[in-house]
Design a protein around this motif. Sequence first.
Motif, PDB file in Angstrom:
ATOM      1  N   UNK A  39       0.803  -1.223   0.000  1.00 53.77           N
ATOM      2  CA  UNK A  39       0.000   0.000   0.000  1.00 53.77           C
ATOM      3  C   UNK A  39       0.838   1.276   0.000  1.00 53.77           C
ATOM      4  N   UNK A  40       2.034   1.212   0.574  1.00 58.15           N
ATOM      5  CA  UNK A  40       2.921   2.379   0.585  1.00 58.15           C
ATOM      6  C   UNK A  40       3.475   2.615  -0.808  1.00 58.15           C
ATOM      7  N   UNK A  41       3.949   1.551  -1.454  1.00 60.86           N
ATOM      8  CA  UNK A  41       4.477   1.677  -2.812  1.00 60.86           C
ATOM      9  C   UNK A  41       3.366   2.106  -3.767  1.00 60.86           C
ATOM     10  N   UNK A  88       0.751   6.151  -7.250  1.00 66.75           N
ATOM     11  CA  UNK A  88      -0.425   7.002  -7.463  1.00 66.75           C
ATOM     12  C   UNK A  88      -0.052   8.476  -7.444  1.00 66.75           C
ATOM     13  N   UNK A  89       0.873   8.861  -6.571  1.00 66.56           N
ATOM     14  CA  UNK A  89       1.236  10.276  -6.425  1.00 66.56           C
ATOM     15  C   UNK A  89       1.969  10.817  -7.643  1.00 66.56           C
ATOM     16  N   UNK A  90       2.632   9.921  -8.399  1.00 70.81           N
ATOM     17  CA  UNK A  90       3.440  10.374  -9.534  1.00 70.81           C
ATOM     18  C   UNK A  90       3.110   9.690 -10.845  1.00 70.81           C
ATOM     19  N   UNK A  91       2.129   8.781 -10.838  1.00 68.27           N
ATOM     20  CA  UNK A  91       1.790   8.009 -12.038  1.00 68.27           C
ATOM     21  C   UNK A  91       3.029   7.358 -12.651  1.00 68.27           C
ATOM     22  N   UNK A  92       3.880   6.827 -11.786  1.00 68.48           N
ATOM     23  CA  UNK A  92       5.164   6.286 -12.225  1.00 68.48           C
ATOM     24  C   UNK A  92       5.331   4.875 -11.669  1.00 68.48           C
ATOM     25  N   UNK A  93       5.225   3.887 -12.554  1.00 70.30           N
ATOM     26  CA  UNK A  93       5.312   2.492 -12.131  1.00 70.30           C
ATOM     27  C   UNK A  93       6.743   2.065 -11.806  1.00 70.30           C
ATOM     28  N   UNK A  94       7.723   2.917 -12.053  1.00 75.87           N
ATOM     29  CA  UNK A  94       9.093   2.544 -11.719  1.00 75.87           C
ATOM     30  C   UNK A  94       9.321   2.432 -10.219  1.00 75.87           C
ATOM     31  N   UNK A  95       8.417   3.019  -9.438  1.00 75.80           N
ATOM     32  CA  UNK A  95       8.579   2.871  -7.992  1.00 75.80           C
ATOM     33  C   UNK A  95       8.348   1.434  -7.544  1.00 75.80           C
ATOM     34  N   UNK A  96       7.723   0.631  -8.392  1.00 79.17           N
ATOM     35  CA  UNK A  96       7.695  -0.809  -8.168  1.00 79.17           C
ATOM     36  C   UNK A  96       9.086  -1.345  -8.498  1.00 79.17           C
ATOM     37  N   UNK A 124       7.268  11.417   0.030  1.00 77.82           N
ATOM     38  CA  UNK A 124       7.301  11.294   1.491  1.00 77.82           C
ATOM     39  C   UNK A 124       5.889  11.424   2.047  1.00 77.82           C
ATOM     40  N   UNK A 125       5.144  12.411   1.540  1.00 75.58           N
ATOM     41  CA  UNK A 125       3.759  12.599   1.980  1.00 75.58           C
ATOM     42  C   UNK A 125       2.928  11.364   1.648  1.00 75.58           C
ATOM     43  N   UNK A 126       3.108  10.830   0.451  1.00 77.95           N
ATOM     44  CA  UNK A 126       2.358   9.634   0.062  1.00 77.95           C
ATOM     45  C   UNK A 126       2.668   8.463   0.991  1.00 77.95           C
ATOM     46  N   UNK A 127       3.940   8.257   1.286  1.00 81.89           N
ATOM     47  CA  UNK A 127       4.318   7.159   2.176  1.00 81.89           C
ATOM     48  C   UNK A 127       3.722   7.345   3.564  1.00 81.89           C
ATOM     49  N   UNK A 128       3.756   8.569   4.067  1.00 83.46           N
ATOM     50  CA  UNK A 128       3.194   8.833   5.389  1.00 83.46           C
ATOM     51  C   UNK A 128       1.686   8.639   5.403  1.00 83.46           C
ATOM     52  N   UNK A 129       1.000   9.102   4.371  1.00 83.65           N
ATOM     53  CA  UNK A 129      -0.444   8.903   4.313  1.00 83.65           C
ATOM     54  C   UNK A 129      -0.790   7.412   4.247  1.00 83.65           C
ATOM     55  N   UNK A 130       0.005   6.640   3.523  1.00 83.51           N
ATOM     56  CA  UNK A 130      -0.224   5.201   3.484  1.00 83.51           C
ATOM     57  C   UNK A 130      -0.021   4.575   4.856  1.00 83.51           C
TER      58      UNK A 130
END
Length: 224
Positions: free
Chosen positions: A40-42, A47-55, A205-211
Amino acid sequence: MTPNTVTEQLTAAGRAIEHDSFAIIDAEVGHHAYTAEQWPIVRRMIHANADFEFNGLAAFHPDAVEAGLRAILAGATAVVADVEMICVGLSKSRLAHFGLHTHEFISDIDVIEAARAAATTRAVQAMRKAHRHGLLDGAIVGIGNAPTALIELLRLIRDEGVRPALVIGMPVGFVSAAESKALLAGLIAVPWITIRGRKGGSTLVVAALHALLGLAEARQHQAA
């Protein structure tokens, strides 16, 4: 399981859009090696950047998620950020639910003066100020902009025994960003979440914290 309410969007339309976005990510991401609590964090970072490379770029200390949840659920935990953007981006109502308080010092006059006098960056002096104020031990530290803030935090951990509960270290850029995160990824004593390479930023960072806040609320429901 009781659905989250505090850490969800405030309107039905907003919730539907967010949930549909997550469903699209789940459908399109393909294989990933993250645990049920890491994903859910990843996913929220994607989602925050529409960038699947974070996988694949997102990396976790083995104890990171559990350490973050403990710190959130303990209440009154400090969230120390390198820049104001992180503090502004975090939901005030979600933070208040867990009694969390944000802190950043990057634009303080004494920080600017100290940086000029020492010929260093404001980010370095801001981390030192947070340490002087006793805010780093037990804190969640979020660094999304300044590699020098992360390098200084790692020095404080190594040389001065500072022990944050969790470091979310994701500075973005071309000078020392990848290197600072590689140093973080070698840390054993303190749990961390990071992104390999040059990519990063305060929004992540905000996305990770919200997750993490969402996971914490779900755990509250389980305990109830």
